[in-house]
Design a protein around this motif. Structure first.
Motif: not given
Length: 329
Positions: A165-168, A174-177, A196-197
């Motif tokens: 899980i990503i927050d900004s 512009g991010y990828s997993i 980031i979790v």
């Protein structure tokens, strides 16, 4: 204070510049005005369970033959991570490089000549924090690149498979997993602060089971609740430490700078060490270090070594600011 101070293929001109930097106390330029730097790539290989990994930082230069680049680069982009500088490479090998890494500020100062690419290598620990069993958190700070003058990219290779899980802040996309064989990959290139979790996936009950197990429902809900709490804690910590960056110091409006000047003003001519300022103000060490650097550049404070410690004291300009801060309160 320094993990490593070294040189490779140092020519006489670069040596002369290094001596002048030491004798005159040359200050470094901020990101956005770096000499000869085009892009920076951070690549991390990390095991959250063991808490150890490797960080490489590759800097692409655009120097003309014989030109000397002075680069002041943030290395500690992961909050609370511990780094140790152990090696570097220069391309082409005939290039010259002087490296000075300050672990307190998390900044590496480089003098580069006749090189197109420089790569620094660090061991890294405590990049993630265990929020609960099977759940980890991390904070990635790329706001030093907010000016857009230097291209930045980050790749994080995590050993194991995780739900991410990503927050900004500010909001970016512009991010990828990506999930590979026993590896989770996170990539980003937008200047922002990323919360980031990581969660180890929960194995559900076998489809052949005929009984409804309440724990199969409660356990995922508990993990979701823990994740939400972890994100709230990270956001509150970020707000409390005032992560936002400023190009110029306004001591009357910047709470961190005011606290540092007030503490030094109360200490008088005796001065304080950076550690004493951190203890007195309760402000995180990284924030204090950045403000001290900028306050010294702006002429508000001086740093003088007494015995084995560096003591900070207010200049006349700093004392005037202290009086204005006290009167304003």
């Amino acid at each position: 204070m320094f993990n490593m101070f070294t040189w490779k293929g140092l020519n006489p001109y670069l040596l002369l510049l290094l001596v002048l930097c030491i004798l005159t106390g040359l200050t470094h330029v901020v990101l956005g005005t770096q000499q000869g730097i085009e892009s920076v790539e951070y690549v991390v290989f990390y095991n959250p369970i063991e808490g150890t990994g490797i960080l490489s930082v590759s800097i692409t230069m655009s120097l003309t033959p014989g030109e000397i680049g002075n680069v002041d680069l943030p290395i500690k982009i992961f909050s609370d991570a511990s780094l140790y500088f152990f090696n570097y490479t220069v391309n082409p090998p005939t290039g010259s490089l002087v490296v000075n890494y300050d672990d307190n500020s998390g900044v590496a100062s480089l003098l580069v000549s006749n090189a197109s690419t420089v790569t620094l290598y660090f061991t890294v620990s405590n990049l993630t924090e265990e929020a609960s069993i099977g759940s980890y958190t991390a904070t990635l700070d790329l706001l030093d690149y907010a000016s857009g003058a230097v291209n930045v990219s980050v790749e994080i290779y995590l050993t194991g498979i995780y739900d991410v899980i990503i927050d900004s802040y500010p909001r970016v996309s512009g991010y990828s997993i990506q999930t590979l064989t026993n590896t989770t990959v996170i990539r980003t290139h937008d200047p922002a602060i990323y919360f980031i979790v990581l969660k180890i996936p929960v194995n559900t009950a076998s489809p052949s089971s005929t009984q409804f197990n309440l724990l199969n429902l409660l356990f995922p809900l508990l993990l979701i609740l823990i994740t939400v709490v972890a994100i709230v804690i990270i956001v509150l910590r970020w707000r409390r430490t005032s992560i936002g960056r400023i190009e110029k110091v306004d001591v009357l409006n910047d709470p961190v700078s005011r606290s540092i000047i007030r503490a030094l003003g109360e200490a008088g001519d005796a001065g304080l060490t950076q550690a004493e300022i951190t203890n007195k103000t309760g402000i995180p060490k990284s924030s204090v270090s950045r403000r001290i650097r900028r306050l010294e550049e702006e002429g508000f404070i001086t740093v003088a070594r007494t015995g084995k410690y560096n003591y900070l004291r207010l200049t006349d300009k700093g004392k005037e600011a202290y009086r204005r801060i006290v009167e304003k309160k």
